[in-house]
Design a protein around this motif. Structure first.
Motif: not given
Length: 307
Positions: A1-15
């Motif tokens: 199952m070959k899946i391509v995800v096209i998207g944004e990247l960021n870090v989450d700072v979780i409080l």
């Protein structure tokens, strides 16, 4: 199952805590603080990899500590990052997540999040894909005018497709582009609030009646209630959630996305497909951050046997 995800990247700072509302000129203590991989698209990609798919991620980040962290975290979770561009002229996006046991609120610095463009998509990896997914329709400014043409071409090539809208931070909720995209989409996966805003209605059933002709499968995430399955020509059907005590709900909807895509590509349809996705989302709530408790086939199967 070959899946391509096209998207944004960021870090989450979780409080995390029970009382996270800031007060001017006051200092308050919280229960915990974590920096983890964020973004709807990235968490979906990691959950798909956890389920056993071969996942390739296409994105752009800054050539900074947060960007390098995102790439390393994707690689640690077995997601291929050969097509993640690291640009020294950009800052990687950051989301502050205020997470309580019942819900969360988000504040985001966009940085590189909206800057992916069609010319950044490598044709060779799209030709090899069996399924293509993207998240955060309303945040991906550089790609938003181009999804319709891309998905139409992919489906003509036999590739299945899916997307998640995410929240519209500008509160515009333009539906025209979504309506044009939906006939080229196998799985549309918005949340309850998102679809009600897009179609300017008071409940999910009303939204189902406003979907365009040619729409395929729609799975609306309704939080602790479960998910609403909407199919052309059929009455909407609620699939109840599984009752768990969440540690952190961050990324649960993205794990649901992954479960839905994986089940669909594995041949499940209808209620069975959504039950699998609900289990995937429930498992996600048992860790901190969107990737703190990733689903796997073994976890999902054991979970479904236990409920």
């Amino acid at each position: 199952m070959k899946i391509v995800v096209i998207g944004e990247l960021n870090v989450d700072v979780i409080l995390s805590g029970t009382d996270l509302m800031p007060e001017w000129n006051r200092e308050k203590l919280i229960d915990s603080f974590d920096i983890v991989l964020g973004s709807s698209s990235a968490i979906t990609a990691c959950a798909l990899a956890g389920l056993g798919a071969e996942v390739h991620f296409i994105s752009v980040v800054g050539e900074d500590d947060f960007g390098r962290f995102c790439v390393k975290e994707l690689e640690r979770m077995q997601v291929n990052t050969n097509h993640v561009i690291q640009n020294p002229q950009l800052k990687t996006g950051v989301t502050l997540s205020f997470s309580t046991p019942s819900d969360r609120g988000l504040m985001t610095y966009p940085g590189s999040i909206p800057l992916l463009k069609p010319e950044d998509l490598p044709e060779e990896i799209l030709r090899e894909a069996e399924h293509v997914h993207f998240g955060s329709y309303f945040l991906q400014d550089g790609m938003r005018p181009h999804w319709e043409a891309l998905f139409a071409r992919l489906r003509n090539q036999g590739v299945t497709t899916s997307f998640d809208t995410g929240w519209d931070v500008h509160q515009m909720w333009h539906r025209d582009g979504i309506d044009r995209l939906l006939p080229h989409t196998d799985l549309f996966i918005p949340s309850e609030e998102e679809i009600m805003h897009i179609y300017q209605v008071n409940n999910v059933e009303e939204a189902g009646g406003k979907l365009p002709e040619g729409v395929n499968t729609v799975a609306v995430k309704c939080g602790s209630k479960g998910a609403m399955l909407i199919r052309s020509g059929e009455e909407p059907e609620m699939v109840p959630s599984y009752k768990v005590t969440p540690i952190d709900t961050t990324g649960a909807g993205d794990a649901f996305n992954a479960g839905l895509i994986y089940a669909f590509r594995s041949g499940l349809r209808g209620l069975d497909m959504v039950k699998f996705a609900n289990a995937s989302g429930a498992i996600s709530t048992q860790g901190v951050g969107g990737t703190g408790s990733l689903p796997s086939i073994e976890k999902v199967e054991a979970f479904l046997k236990s409920v």
